[in-house]
Write a protein that holds these residues in place. Structure first.
Motif, mmCIF file in Angstrom:
data_model
loop_
_atom_site.group_PDB
_atom_site.id
_atom_site.type_symbol
_atom_site.label_atom_id
_atom_site.label_comp_id
_atom_site.label_asym_id
_atom_site.label_seq_id
_atom_site.Cartn_x
_atom_site.Cartn_y
_atom_site.Cartn_z
ATOM 1 N N VAL A 77 0.827 -1.055 0.078
ATOM 2 C CA VAL A 77 0.029 -0.098 0.070
ATOM 3 C C VAL A 77 0.871 1.245 -0.008
ATOM 4 C CG1 VAL A 77 -1.784 0.990 1.280
ATOM 5 C CG2 VAL A 77 -1.747 -1.324 1.219
ATOM 6 N N THR A 78 0.676 2.243 -1.081
ATOM 7 C CA THR A 78 1.409 3.519 -1.230
ATOM 8 C C THR A 78 0.401 4.322 -1.504
ATOM 9 O OG1 THR A 78 3.466 2.328 -2.022
ATOM 10 C CG2 THR A 78 3.146 4.420 -2.154
ATOM 11 N N ASN A 79 0.453 5.348 -0.496
ATOM 12 C CA ASN A 79 -0.713 6.433 -0.471
ATOM 13 C C ASN A 79 -0.243 7.513 0.062
ATOM 14 O OD1 ASN A 79 -1.746 6.137 2.017
ATOM 15 N ND2 ASN A 79 -3.025 4.442 0.756
ATOM 16 N N GLU A 80 -0.960 8.808 0.070
ATOM 17 C CA GLU A 80 -0.519 10.017 0.770
ATOM 18 C C GLU A 80 -0.610 9.801 2.096
ATOM 19 O OE1 GLU A 80 -1.306 14.946 0.705
ATOM 20 O OE2 GLU A 80 -2.637 13.301 -0.136
ATOM 21 N N GLN A 81 -1.551 9.042 2.703
ATOM 22 C CA GLN A 81 -2.027 8.952 4.343
ATOM 23 C C GLN A 81 -0.848 8.058 4.620
ATOM 24 O OE1 GLN A 81 -4.262 8.563 1.934
ATOM 25 N NE2 GLN A 81 -5.633 10.481 2.346
ATOM 26 N N THR A 116 2.126 7.475 3.534
ATOM 27 C CA THR A 116 3.387 7.941 3.291
ATOM 28 C C THR A 116 3.702 9.199 4.461
ATOM 29 O OG1 THR A 116 3.584 8.070 0.878
ATOM 30 C CG2 THR A 116 4.968 9.600 1.893
ATOM 31 N N ARG A 117 2.821 9.643 5.020
ATOM 32 C CA ARG A 117 2.782 10.822 6.039
ATOM 33 C C ARG A 117 2.975 10.098 7.300
ATOM 34 N NH1 ARG A 117 -2.465 14.337 4.543
ATOM 35 N NH2 ARG A 117 -1.536 15.960 3.066
ATOM 36 N N LYS A 169 -1.612 -4.496 2.365
ATOM 37 C CA LYS A 169 -2.895 -4.854 2.568
ATOM 38 C C LYS A 169 -3.011 -6.239 2.380
ATOM 39 C CE LYS A 169 -7.482 -4.085 0.476
ATOM 40 N NZ LYS A 169 -8.472 -3.643 -0.643
ATOM 41 N N ALA A 187 -5.121 9.040 8.388
ATOM 42 C CA ALA A 187 -4.723 7.897 8.416
ATOM 43 C C ALA A 187 -5.568 6.960 9.005
ATOM 44 C CB ALA A 187 -3.392 7.547 8.669
ATOM 45 N N SER A 232 -8.789 6.732 7.175
ATOM 46 C CA SER A 232 -9.138 6.345 5.771
ATOM 47 C C SER A 232 -8.659 4.853 5.884
ATOM 48 C CB SER A 232 -8.325 7.130 4.980
ATOM 49 O OG SER A 232 -6.689 7.125 5.584
ATOM 50 N N ASN A 283 -5.660 3.424 7.113
ATOM 51 C CA ASN A 283 -4.398 3.156 6.607
ATOM 52 C C ASN A 283 -3.308 3.067 7.590
ATOM 53 O OD1 ASN A 283 -4.220 3.418 3.401
ATOM 54 N ND2 ASN A 283 -5.365 5.471 3.905
#
Length: 335
Positions: free
Chosen positions: A7-11, A13-14, A25, A192, A195, A197
């Motif tokens: 899983v790679t997304n903005e949430q 990564t932060r 996932k 995060a 969402s 994450n």
């Protein structure tokens, strides 16, 4: 059996940090084995977010030998795990306070998937649990779909603890900062969480499946809020569930022992060794040199402490998130 997807997304990564890196996932297409109770075996797939370090443990845990006298405490992280572990262990060990004082809770009630839940921790947490003397006491944060398959046939006693979502998220944020090494903002962390994450996400699916299992003979579903409201009543309920019986005086002694102040001062339970490990391993140099950092693993212990950390906008967003859980499975927050 399982599907894996990085899983790679903005949430994510932060919030990725030294203690939790490379999120995946994990999907179980059929949801549960045929031996699971019918009311959760609906054929719908289940998924959970875990970190890369967990992947080598996945099949080992699925094939883990479960014993009929095992006692499990399972929660989503930061929902009253330590508090419940100490209560359950003492109730199941004839209130042996002296032994509890001499042996840390981490040893008496080991964390099954620890080496797959915290990067750099090392060791073999599954093997450690496997080698425990009977009756084994096992801590886990795993969602039901990742439990050992034998849980459904052997049916050990399981105590599941839920907590209102806003307090759980807030406590998890402080855990991420002070154990996992997160240096980001509260807002990014709450994003995060909402969402789905974070490690062990989704919170909604986690609690929903255990709520559906609440009427199983080997399952006891309690809440953090119940423990805060009437700890004695919860002690009596857990004692009965474990097949134990204690006098009013003995229960009063245990109730006092389980107070937040007592637990915080109890070196066997306050996880100070873990806190020191995290400070030396996961903190940035700036954080290591910050003398004002006095984090305690057992923090406020209050219901509603989220108000100190959460803006009105996030309170509203979490309230909407909670409504979805209630609508989906009927689980109600609080008492």
């Amino acid at each position: 059996m399982f599907r894996f997807e990085k899983v790679t997304n903005e949430q994510i990564t932060r919030i990725e940090c030294p203690g939790t890196e490379k999120h995946y996932k994990i999907t179980r297409p059929a949801g549960f084995p045929n031996s699971a109770p019918a009311n959760i075996r609906n054929g719908c797939e289940r998924h959970s977010v875990m970190i890369e370090a967990f992947l080598p443990l996945l099949e080992e845990i699925r094939n883990f030998e479960v014993l009929e006298d095992d006692v499990w405490v399972i929660t989503f992280p930061k929902c009253g795990t330590t508090w419940t572990q100490e209560m359950v262990w003492l109730l199941n060990n004839n209130l042996n306070f002296e032994r509890a004082k001499k042996i840390s809770l981490e040893e008496r009630f080991p964390f099954l998937e620890l080496t797959g839940a915290l990067t750099l921790i090392g060791g073999d947490s599954v093997g450690h649990v496997r080698s425990q003397p009977r009756p084994r006491h096992i801590k886990s944060h795993l969602p039901a779909m990742l439990l050992p398959d034998q849980v459904w046939t052997v049916k050990p006693k399981i105590v599941y603890v839920s907590r209102n979502t806003k307090d759980a998220a807030t406590s998890f944020y402080h855990h991420y900062r002070n154990i996992v090494g997160y240096d980001g903002s509260k807002e990014h962390f709450f994003d995060a969480f909402l969402s789905d994450n974070l490690i062990y996400a989704p919170f909604s699916g986690h609690v929903a499946d255990y709520w559906q299992l609440r009427d199983e003979e080997n399952m006891l579903f309690i809440t953090y809020e119940q423990m805060k409201h009437d700890l004695r009543k919860v002690i009596e309920k857990v004692s009965s569930f474990l097949g134990k019986s204690y006098s009013e005086q003995e229960i009063e002694v245990l109730e006092n022992h389980l107070s937040v102040e007592s637990m915080r001062a109890n070196d066997s339970c306050n996880m100070q060794t873990l806190v020191e490990w995290a400070r030396n391993t996961n903190y940035s140099e700036e954080r290591k040199n910050n003398e004002s950092n006095k984090f305690r693993f057992i923090r406020s212990g209050d219901v509603g402490s989220y108000r100190n950390d959460m803006s009105p906008d996030f309170v509203h967003r979490f309230n909407e998130y909670e409504k979805c859980i209630t609508n989906d499975c009927g689980w109600k927050l609080g008492l």
